[in-house]
Enzyme design. Structure first.
Site, PDB file in Angstrom:
ATOM      1  N   GLU A   1      57.600 -22.256  -4.456  1.00  0.00           N
ATOM      2  CA  GLU A   1      57.207 -20.954  -4.353  1.00  0.00           C
ATOM      3  C   GLU A   1      57.896 -20.195  -3.104  1.00  0.00           C
ATOM      4  OE1 GLU A   1      53.356 -20.908  -7.199  1.00  0.00           O
ATOM      5  OE2 GLU A   1      53.166 -20.493  -4.828  1.00  0.00           O
TER       6      GLU A   1
ATOM      7  N   GLU B   1      29.142 -23.510 -23.071  1.00  0.00           N
ATOM      8  CA  GLU B   1      30.521 -23.247 -23.170  1.00  0.00           C
ATOM      9  C   GLU B   1      31.454 -22.987 -21.768  1.00  0.00           C
ATOM     10  OE1 GLU B   1      31.227 -20.040 -26.079  1.00  0.00           O
ATOM     11  OE2 GLU B   1      30.377 -21.253 -27.457  1.00  0.00           O
TER      12      GLU B   1
ATOM     13  N   ARG C   1      49.721 -10.918 -11.324  1.00  0.00           N
ATOM     14  CA  ARG C   1      48.873 -11.434 -12.050  1.00  0.00           C
ATOM     15  C   ARG C   1      48.239 -10.587 -13.106  1.00  0.00           C
ATOM     16  NH1 ARG C   1      49.525 -16.950 -11.154  1.00  0.00           N
ATOM     17  NH2 ARG C   1      49.391 -17.310  -8.826  1.00  0.00           N
TER      18      ARG C   1
END
Length: 218
Positions: A112, A53, A79
């Site tokens: 940014e 996976e 974050r």
């Protein structure tokens, strides 16, 4: 594109090699806004069939923007997965179909940091977590920096709103990367790559359209 194989009796070439194993079964477990989680059964030949996976990711670009005083541009951004404000080089997803990587990098630098660049080159490429994701990142070196005109500046929202911008001498940034002060992978990789390339007279730089076989097909 695959890595080179050394002739018999010659010194081996140390280079990653793209050599996909047959996928017997593919299943999407979760479809997200940006990334998906997939499960695949892979035929490894004599090693048998295994199930893995991983995160299916569009890839990203990052920019080491270096000014005429050898200072690298860093942004302070929250974050949430790591619950931290991190100092990072400008970066963004390759989420526009067919957009060349260098154009995406220029767009992210402008959006940014309100910064433009007149000289671009590929600094380095890397796979973020190849055991659990196919995310590939290309880091560009941008020089000849300028400013985006006030009327053309991007309106930043979410985590990007109110980001602090700082220009840090490259040698100082290297020390910060090595002493554990900086943790964003593109930032650490990019800073160290820039320092190494500068030490070699920038001879390692590649053209902006250099082959990038690890980028996921749209």
């Amino acid at each position: 594109m695959t890595g080179a194989r050394a002739p018999q009796g010659a010194t081996a070439v140390t280079v990653d090699e793209i050599d996909p194993r047959p996928v017997l079964r593919h299943e999407r477990l979760h479809q997200g806004r940006v990334i998906d989680l997939v499960r695949e059964e892979i035929d490894l030949g004599e090693a048998g069939v295994v199930t893995r996976e991983y995160v299916d990711h569009p890839g990203a670009v990052a920019v080491v923007a270096l000014d005429d005083e050898d200072r690298v541009l860093l942004l302070r951004q929250y974050r949430h997965p790591v619950r931290a404000y991190m100092w990072e080089v400008p970066a963004g997803l390759l989420d526009v179909d067919g957009e060349p990587a260098d154009e995406a990098a220029a767009r992210e630098l402008a959006e940014e940091a309100d910064v433009t660049a007149s000289r671009w080159a590929v600094l380095t490429d890397y796979a973020t977590t190849p055991g659990s994701s196919n995310e590939a990142v290309r880091i560009f070196l941008a020089r000849g920096l300028g400013e985006v005109a006030e009327a053309e500046r991007h309106v930043r929202t979410g985590e990007e709103a109110g980001m602090e911008v700082r220009r840090v001498p490259l040698d100082e940034a290297v020390a910060l990367a090595l002493d554990g002060s900086l943790h964003n992978p593109s930032t650490v990789v990019g800073i160290l790559a820039a320092a190494a390339s500068r030490a070699g007279g920038w001879s390692s730089l590649r053209e902006v359209d250099a082959p990038w076989p690890y980028r996921r097909a749209s």
